[in-house]
Design a protein around this motif. Structure first.
Motif, mmCIF file in Angstrom:
data_model
loop_
_atom_site.group_PDB
_atom_site.id
_atom_site.type_symbol
_atom_site.label_atom_id
_atom_site.label_comp_id
_atom_site.label_asym_id
_atom_site.label_seq_id
_atom_site.Cartn_x
_atom_site.Cartn_y
_atom_site.Cartn_z
ATOM 1 N N ILE A 171 0.829 -1.211 0.000
ATOM 2 C CA ILE A 171 0.000 0.000 0.000
ATOM 3 C C ILE A 171 0.859 1.255 0.000
ATOM 4 O O ILE A 171 0.603 2.207 -0.755
ATOM 5 C CB ILE A 171 -0.939 -0.006 1.230
ATOM 6 N N ALA A 172 1.893 1.265 0.844
ATOM 7 C CA ALA A 172 2.746 2.450 0.941
ATOM 8 C C ALA A 172 3.583 2.657 -0.322
ATOM 9 O O ALA A 172 3.984 3.785 -0.633
ATOM 10 C CB ALA A 172 3.663 2.338 2.155
ATOM 11 N N GLY A 173 3.863 1.582 -1.055
ATOM 12 C CA GLY A 173 4.733 1.711 -2.223
ATOM 13 C C GLY A 173 4.003 1.965 -3.532
ATOM 14 O O GLY A 173 4.641 2.244 -4.555
ATOM 15 N N VAL A 174 2.663 1.847 -3.534
ATOM 16 C CA VAL A 174 1.916 1.965 -4.786
ATOM 17 C C VAL A 174 2.087 3.327 -5.425
ATOM 18 O O VAL A 174 2.456 3.449 -6.608
ATOM 19 C CB VAL A 174 0.416 1.659 -4.546
ATOM 20 N N ILE A 175 1.811 4.403 -4.689
ATOM 21 C CA ILE A 175 1.863 5.747 -5.282
ATOM 22 C C ILE A 175 3.277 6.121 -5.711
ATOM 23 O O ILE A 175 3.482 6.573 -6.850
ATOM 24 C CB ILE A 175 1.276 6.782 -4.296
ATOM 25 N N PRO A 176 4.320 5.940 -4.850
ATOM 26 C CA PRO A 176 5.676 6.246 -5.307
ATOM 27 C C PRO A 176 6.090 5.415 -6.529
ATOM 28 O O PRO A 176 6.717 5.938 -7.458
ATOM 29 C CB PRO A 176 6.544 5.909 -4.090
ATOM 30 N N ALA A 177 5.746 4.116 -6.524
ATOM 31 C CA ALA A 177 6.123 3.266 -7.649
ATOM 32 C C ALA A 177 5.399 3.696 -8.926
ATOM 33 O O ALA A 177 5.987 3.701 -10.016
ATOM 34 C CB ALA A 177 5.795 1.810 -7.316
ATOM 35 N N ARG A 178 4.129 4.049 -8.784
ATOM 36 C CA ARG A 178 3.381 4.504 -9.956
ATOM 37 C C ARG A 178 3.967 5.806 -10.491
ATOM 38 O O ARG A 178 4.092 6.008 -11.705
ATOM 39 C CB ARG A 178 1.913 4.699 -9.571
ATOM 40 N N ASN A 179 4.334 6.720 -9.609
ATOM 41 C CA ASN A 179 4.950 7.983 -10.052
ATOM 42 C C ASN A 179 6.253 7.723 -10.797
ATOM 43 O O ASN A 179 6.541 8.372 -11.824
ATOM 44 C CB ASN A 179 5.217 8.890 -8.852
ATOM 45 N N ALA A 180 7.045 6.768 -10.262
ATOM 46 C CA ALA A 180 8.316 6.454 -10.919
ATOM 47 C C ALA A 180 8.075 5.847 -12.301
ATOM 48 O O ALA A 180 8.774 6.170 -13.277
ATOM 49 C CB ALA A 180 9.119 5.489 -10.058
ATOM 50 N N ALA A 181 7.072 4.957 -12.424
ATOM 51 C CA ALA A 181 6.799 4.294 -13.700
ATOM 52 C C ALA A 181 6.279 5.271 -14.755
ATOM 53 O O ALA A 181 6.476 5.055 -15.958
ATOM 54 C CB ALA A 181 5.792 3.173 -13.482
ATOM 55 N N ARG A 182 5.622 6.343 -14.327
ATOM 56 C CA ARG A 182 5.020 7.281 -15.265
ATOM 57 C C ARG A 182 5.962 8.406 -15.703
ATOM 58 O O ARG A 182 5.586 9.250 -16.512
ATOM 59 C CB ARG A 182 3.771 7.908 -14.643
ATOM 60 N N LEU A 183 7.176 8.430 -15.166
ATOM 61 C CA LEU A 183 8.103 9.501 -15.541
ATOM 62 C C LEU A 183 8.458 9.430 -17.020
ATOM 63 O O LEU A 183 8.726 8.348 -17.564
ATOM 64 C CB LEU A 183 9.385 9.401 -14.706
#
Length: 421
Positions: free
Chosen positions: A400-412
């Protein structure tokens, strides 16, 4: 740059993802450790509280069952002075004759014993102790499952003649004679009266805050005539009656039969209130279990807040990590890393942090629980569900804690990411 290894145009394997995530976390060990701290505290707290609660509950159940789980206690009524209640057992509403009637007229009762109890001061050769004095009859050892470990119990002759003989609890023996002292055959003074010690009871420990070993037992007839000196109109006044049913299943029937018999003997008819109160050991165990369960849930909920804080900490650190590694992400994507590969790496890092925190927290919680059990002398209990829940919560928090940061990284955008400094 940390973790920038073996990049291919296709998605990397799980092993490579784990290796890169571990390298990235190891390169920032202090930050990783501080990130795990919230998870460690939360998991350790949940396991410790659960273990201690279950250990205390089991210890109490064992102590109560050692005294007999198929017994119930009948206490005399409440005396009032100036409209103020003096507490249960303060009125002389039960008699020894009531106990004898229960023994002969209640089919579900296997054993019945009456007792008379008062606080007392005992003295021997300059040593003295404040204790509890119990006047009991011959059925007491069988009903209460307690027997002398030294000497002997009272005889019918002792009871009939109100002989001044006493049996000591182990704590009273230790206070007056020392743990290695021989008490049997010696004379002690209790409330100004001389008694010959004929036995020492086996140790039973404390139940519900009451030390079962801090007692002196004397014949009920002697207690009534020489210590209390007050008899009811219809017989010998007593403090209460212990009733033993054949088994746990007969306890409810015995309680119903005893209630009806005492109401008839005391001329109590609806809507008059009973002048006695009945409680049984099963009710005590259930009440204690409920209290411990509620306390465990409450403290576990508080510990759960630490897990939430730990999850927020993981999310914050992962967001910072994405910002710090923007250029690295741009290079990965420029040489062929897919969005899912980048997403998987950052999610893996978050899960690794939470799982490592969960493992450390579990070990810490088990260690604290074991130390508490050894120190305070209660059973060491670790339930599988609490450990499983700890690891499950750790994994869930990481995801749960890693979803938003990981998604932001993938969308760069790789071009924009490469231009970042």
């Amino acid at each position: 740059m940390a973790g920038l290894k073996r990049i291919r145009l296709t998605n990397v394997s799980l092993g490579e993802v784990l290796q890169m995530a571990a390298d990235a976390l190891w390169s920032n060990r202090l930050r990783t450790g501080l990130t795990m701290l919230g998870v460690i505290i939360g998991i350790a707290s949940v396991i410790t509280v659960t273990s201690v609660g279950q250990g205390v509950q089991r210890a109490t159940e064992q102590q109560i069952q050692a005294l007999g789980s198929n017994v119930m206690l009948i206490l005399s009524g409440v005396a009032r002075s100036g409209g103020i209640s003096q507490g249960t057992g303060s009125a002389s509403t039960l008699t020894w004759e009531d106990a004898k009637a229960i023994a002969t007229q209640v089919p579900a009762a296997k054993g019945v014993t009456a007792f008379l109890q008062r606080p007392a001061q005992a003295v021997y050769a300059g040593q003295n102790t404040s204790t509890s004095l119990l006047g009991v009859d011959l059925a007491y050892p069988e009903v209460k499952n307690i027997h002398p470990k030294e000497g002997q119990y009272f005889t019918q002759a002792d009871l009939d003649s109100a002989r001044p003989v006493a049996i000591l609890g182990t704590k009273v023996r230790d206070d007056l004679f020392g743990s290695d002292g021989r008490a049997v055959g010696e004379n002690i003074r209790v409330q100004g009266n001389n008694y010959t010690v004929i036995g020492v009871m086996e140790p039973k420990g404390s139940v519900g805050g009451m030390d079962q070993d801090d007692r002196i037992y004397i014949p009920l007839t002697n207690m009534s005539s020489r210590i209390v000196g007050n008899n009811a109109i219809n017989g010998v006044a007593i403090s209460g009656i212990w009733v033993q049913a054949a088994d746990d299943a007969q306890l409810e029937a015995a309680q119903f039969q005893v209630t009806n018999l005492l109401r008839i003997r005391h001329n109590i008819y609806p809507p008059q209130p009973d002048d006695f109160r009945i409680s049984n050991q099963i009710d005590i165990i259930n009440a204690f279990t409920n209290v411990v369960g509620l306390f465990t849930v409450m403290v576990s909920a508080i510990a759960g807040i630490s897990l939430i804080v730990g999850g927020i900490g993981i999310a914050n650190i992962m967001l910072v990590s994405v910002v710090e590694r923007t250029r690295e992400i741009g290079i990965r994507k420029a040489v062929g890393a897919t969005n899912s590969a980048v997403l998987n790496q950052f999610l893996t890092e978050a899960v690794l942090v939470s799982l490592a925190g969960g493992a450390i927290g579990t070990a810490l919680g088990v260690g604290i629980a074991f130390a508490a059990a050894a120190t305070f002398k209660f059973p060491f209990v670790i339930s599988l569900w609490s450990v499983s829940a700890g690891f499950g919560l750790s994994t869930a928090i990481g995801l749960i804690a890693g979803v938003i940061p990981a998604r932001n990284a993938a969308r760069l955008d790789p071009i924009i990411a490469l231009r970042s400094e």
